[in-house]
Design a protein around this motif. Structure first.
Motif, PDB file in Angstrom:
ATOM      1  N   GLU A  76       0.539   4.016  -2.941  1.00 62.12           N
ATOM      2  CA  GLU A  76       0.017   5.330  -2.563  1.00 62.12           C
ATOM      3  C   GLU A  76       1.068   6.431  -2.575  1.00 62.12           C
ATOM      4  OE1 GLU A  76      -3.754   5.119   0.175  1.00 62.12           O
ATOM      5  OE2 GLU A  76      -2.088   4.136   1.192  1.00 62.12           O
ATOM      6  N   ASP A 132       0.828  -1.211   0.000  1.00 60.31           N
ATOM      7  CA  ASP A 132       0.000   0.000   0.000  1.00 60.31           C
ATOM      8  C   ASP A 132       0.861   1.259   0.000  1.00 60.31           C
ATOM      9  OD1 ASP A 132      -2.022  -1.819   0.183  1.00 60.31           O
ATOM     10  OD2 ASP A 132      -2.993  -0.915   1.934  1.00 60.31           O
ATOM     11  N   SER A 175      -6.626  -1.627  -6.763  1.00 62.61           N
ATOM     12  CA  SER A 175      -7.383  -0.807  -7.706  1.00 62.61           C
ATOM     13  C   SER A 175      -8.125   0.315  -6.996  1.00 62.61           C
ATOM     14  CB  SER A 175      -8.374  -1.693  -8.470  1.00 62.61           C
ATOM     15  OG  SER A 175      -9.156  -0.924  -9.357  1.00 62.61           O
ATOM     16  N   GLU A 176      -8.644   0.031  -5.827  1.00 59.36           N
ATOM     17  CA  GLU A 176      -9.315   1.061  -5.034  1.00 59.36           C
ATOM     18  C   GLU A 176      -8.334   2.169  -4.646  1.00 59.36           C
ATOM     19  OE1 GLU A 176     -11.000  -1.047  -1.783  1.00 59.36           O
ATOM     20  OE2 GLU A 176     -12.622  -1.931  -2.978  1.00 59.36           O
ATOM     21  N   LEU A 177      -7.123   1.776  -4.272  1.00 55.68           N
ATOM     22  CA  LEU A 177      -6.116   2.783  -3.927  1.00 55.68           C
ATOM     23  C   LEU A 177      -5.783   3.647  -5.143  1.00 55.68           C
ATOM     24  CD1 LEU A 177      -3.565   0.804  -1.693  1.00 55.68           C
ATOM     25  CD2 LEU A 177      -5.557   2.136  -0.991  1.00 55.68           C
ATOM     26  N   ARG A 205      -8.189  -6.086  -6.406  1.00 52.82           N
ATOM     27  CA  ARG A 205      -9.326  -5.193  -6.168  1.00 52.82           C
ATOM     28  C   ARG A 205      -8.956  -4.116  -5.144  1.00 52.82           C
ATOM     29  NH1 ARG A 205     -12.862  -8.849  -5.547  1.00 52.82           N
ATOM     30  NH2 ARG A 205     -13.923  -8.670  -7.540  1.00 52.82           N
ATOM     31  N   HIS A 206      -8.247  -4.508  -4.106  1.00 49.02           N
ATOM     32  CA  HIS A 206      -7.823  -3.548  -3.082  1.00 49.02           C
ATOM     33  C   HIS A 206      -6.885  -2.488  -3.670  1.00 49.02           C
ATOM     34  CE1 HIS A 206      -6.145  -1.892   0.612  1.00 49.02           C
ATOM     35  NE2 HIS A 206      -4.940  -2.264   0.205  1.00 49.02           N
ATOM     36  N   GLY A 233      -7.659   4.208  -7.764  1.00 52.21           N
ATOM     37  CA  GLY A 233      -8.806   5.058  -8.075  1.00 52.21           C
ATOM     38  C   GLY A 233      -8.884   6.277  -7.166  1.00 52.21           C
ATOM     39  N   ARG A 234      -8.588   6.071  -5.904  1.00 47.03           N
ATOM     40  CA  ARG A 234      -8.636   7.175  -4.937  1.00 47.03           C
ATOM     41  C   ARG A 234      -7.620   8.255  -5.280  1.00 47.03           C
ATOM     42  NH1 ARG A 234      -7.474   4.725   0.529  1.00 47.03           N
ATOM     43  NH2 ARG A 234      -9.335   3.532  -0.070  1.00 47.03           N
TER      44      ARG A 234
END
Length: 481
Positions: free
Chosen positions: A216, A212, A236-238, A233-234, A240-241
C-alpha cells in the motif's frame, strides 16, 4: 554457528529500526539456523523511500549499463554457486540436486534478463494531423514490491526482480520468513554486480506484519507476488484499491493425464519427477494423476514402486530426492490432508509415514469430493490417482478445479495432444513431459485461482513498463499544403 542477517536499504546493511529479530530454523531438525532482522513499518517506509529516490536517476541509466550489471550478476552467481547451494540445502531443506537446478536456472534467468534493456522499444505512429510526427515510447513504472516464497527463493528472486531492474524500475524485495539468509545473499549479489545503491532493497520479517504496508505504500507502483491463493487474493484487492499493477503466481492442483496410448516408460518417471521433486513443495506438482482404465493398475504398481525407491538420504547426496518439509505448520497440514482422506474412505497405496521431518512419497486412490485434498493444495509429497474412461472424461476431471497453473498429457496421438492442449484450463500444458517445468524466457503463469499475469522475459517488458504517446508538430507544417 548461527548466522545473523540484516536489512539491505539504500545500499547499506542495517538492523530493524526497533532492533527486533526472529529465528530462522533448519527444516531438517528445526535447529536455529539464523537470526534475522524483523522489519517493521518504519523499515518498510525507509526501503520504499530509498527505492523511490534511486529511481529518479536509475530510470535514465543506459541499456548497456543495466545489461552489464545483469551479466555481472550471472557471472558472480556462477562463481558463488557452492555458497548458494549450501544456503538452499540448510535453510530450506533442498536436496543438492534441486539446489543445483535452482542455481543454474537463476543464472540463465539473469542472462536472459540482460537482453531486456535493448528490447524495450517504442513505435512511430501515423497522425491524422498534417505535419505532426507521432511516436510511442516505453517508460518504467517506478518502485516494484517483490514478495518471494520459500520453496524456490532464488528462482523467484530472479524472476520477480530482474524484469523491473532491467527496464529501469527499482525494487523492494520482501523475502520469505523461511529464507532470509538466501535473500541477503541475493542483495549482496546485486550490490557486487554494480547495481546502484537503492535500486535493490531487501526486507526480512514476518509477511503478515508488513506485507500490506509495503504493497500500500504510495510510491510502490506494482507488485510481483508468489505464494498462496488466499494471500494473493488479499494483495490483489489492495492493488485494485490503489490502481497498482499486480502479477500473481499462486497455487495449483495440477492434473497429469495418462491416456490409453501413453508410454509408461516415459509417464511413470514424469509422474515421479512432476510430483516428488523437492518433496512436493512446488506449485506445479502433479497432485492429480488421471490414468486411462486399461493402464490404471499397471501404472499404480509401477508408480508406487518408483516412489518407494526415492532416497531420503543426506541432502548433500546427489541421489537424494525427498528432503524435510519446511515447517511444523506445513507438516501438520500434510498429516491432516492424509488423515482426512483416509477417514473418508481413500486408500493409502504407499507412503504416509514420516522419517523425522520428512514425509515419504504418498499415493492415494479413491479420493473424491468432500475430502480436503480433493480440491485443496497439500503442498507436500501427496498425490491422488484416478481412473478415467477416455480423453473427454480426463478433461472433465482435470478442469474440475478452481486452479489452472500447469497440466501434462501423455499420449502418442498428435490429435489427442492438440485437443488436450486446447481444452485444458491451465496457463501451461506439457505433452509427454511433467507438469513441473520452466524456462527463463517463457510466459509462466496460471489462470483462475492460480493467479494472473505472466512471469518471464517474453512478458516482462509489457508488465514492467507503460506506454507514453508523444507528438511533435512541425512549425508551419499544418498549412504547408
Amino acid at each position: 554457528m548461527t548466522i545473523r542477517t540484516q536489512l539491505w536499504i539504500g545500499g547499506q546493511w542495517r538492523d530493524a529500526a526497533d532492533a527486533r529479530t526472529f529465528v530462522d530454523r533448519r527444516p531438517e531438525d528445526d535447529g536455529e539456523y539464523a537470526v534475522a532482522a524483523r522489519a517493521g513499518d518504519a523499515d518498510v517506509d525507509a526501503a520504499v523511500a530509498a527505492a523511490h529516490a534511486a529511481y529518479q536517476g536509475y530510470r535514465y541509466t543506459l541499456a548497456r549499463e543495466r545489461e552489464a550489471w545483469m551479466l555481472r550478476a550471472a557471472q558472480l552467481l556462477e562463481e558463488r554457486a557452492d555458497a548458494f547451494a549450501e544456503v538452499l540445502i540448510d535453510e530450506i531443506g533442498s536436496p543438492v540436486m534441486k539446489a543445483r537446478f535452482e542455481i543454474q536456472y537463476a543464472i540463465g534467468h539473469l542472462r536472459t534478463a540482460a537482453g531486456l534493456p535493448r528490447r524495450a522499444c517504442g513505435q512511430t505512429l501515423p497522425s491524422d494531423s498534417p505535419g505532426r510526427f507521432g511516436m510511442s515510447v516505453r517508460e518504467p513504472l517506478g518502485v516494484f514490491a517483490c514478495i518471494t516464497p520459500f520453496n524456490v527463493p532464488l528462482i523467484k528472486a530472479m524472476k520477480q526482480c530482474t524484469g523491473p531492474l532491467a527496464t529501469g524500475n527499482t525494487v523492494v524485495m520482501l523475502a520469505s520468513e523461511e529464507a532470509p539468509v538466501l535473500g541477503a545473499k541475493v542483495a549482496e549479489l546485486f550490490h557486487d554486480a554494480g547495481f546502484p545503491p537503492g535500486t535493490f532493497n531487501l526486507l526480512t520479517g514476518i509477511g503478515h506484519e508488513i506485507g500490506d504496508r509495503l504493497v500500500e505504500a504510495p510510491q510502490v507502483r506494482a507488485l510481483n507476488f508468489t505464494g498462496s491463493t488466499r494471500v494473493g487474493r488479499h494483495l490483489s484487492e489492495l492493488c485494485g484499491r490503489h490502481l497498482k499493477r499486480a502479477l500473481l503466481e499462486l497455487g495449483g492442483k495440477n492434473p497429469m493425464l495418462i491416456l490409453e496410448d501413453a508410454d509408461l516408460d516415459v509417464a511413470v518417471p514424469g509422474a515421479v519427477m512432476g510430483m516428488f521433486l523437492y518433496q512436493g513443495q512446488a506449485c506445479m506438482a502433479a497432485s492429480r494423476i488421471l490414468v486411462a482404465r486399461p493402464l490404471y493398475e499397471t501404472f499404480l504398481e509401477r508408480f508406487a514402486a518408483a516412489a518407494n525407491s526415492l532416497s531420503l538420504g543426506s541432502l548433500r547426496e546427489p541421489s537424494t530426492v525427498i528432503g524435510p518439509i519446511i515447517s511444523e505448520r506445513q507438516r501438520q497440514r500434510i498429516r491432516d490432508h492424509i488423515a482426512d482422506a483416509q477417514a473418508k474412505g481413500a486408500r493409502l497405496l504407499t507412503g504416509g509415514e514420516w522419517v523425522g521431518n520428512r514425509c515419504r512419497p504418498t499415493i492415494l486412490t479413491g479420493v473424491r469430493e468432500g475430502m480436503t485434498c480433493y480440491r485443496e493444495e497439500t503442498f507436500g509429497p501427496v498425490t491422488a490417482v484416478y481412473p478415467v474412461d477416455d480423453l473427454d472424461h480426463a478433461l472433465a476431471l482435470a478442469n474440475d478445479s478452481a486452479y489452472g497453473l500447469s497440466a501434462a498429457v501423455y499420449t502418442r496421438s498428435l490429435e489427442s495432444a492438440l485437443k488436450a492442449s486446447q481444452q485444458l484450463h491451465a496457463g501451461m500444458v506439457h505433452v509427454n513431459a511433467p507438469t513441473l517445468y520452466d524456462e527463463p524466457h517463457v510466459p509462466f503463469g496460471g489462470v483462475g485461482d492460480s493467479g494472473m499475469g505472466r512471469e518471464g522475459a517474453v512478458t516482462d517488458i509489457d508488465h514492467c513498463t507503460e506506454w507514453k504517446w508523444v507528438t511533435i508538430q512541425m512549425p508551419g507544417a499544418a498549412h504547408a499544403h
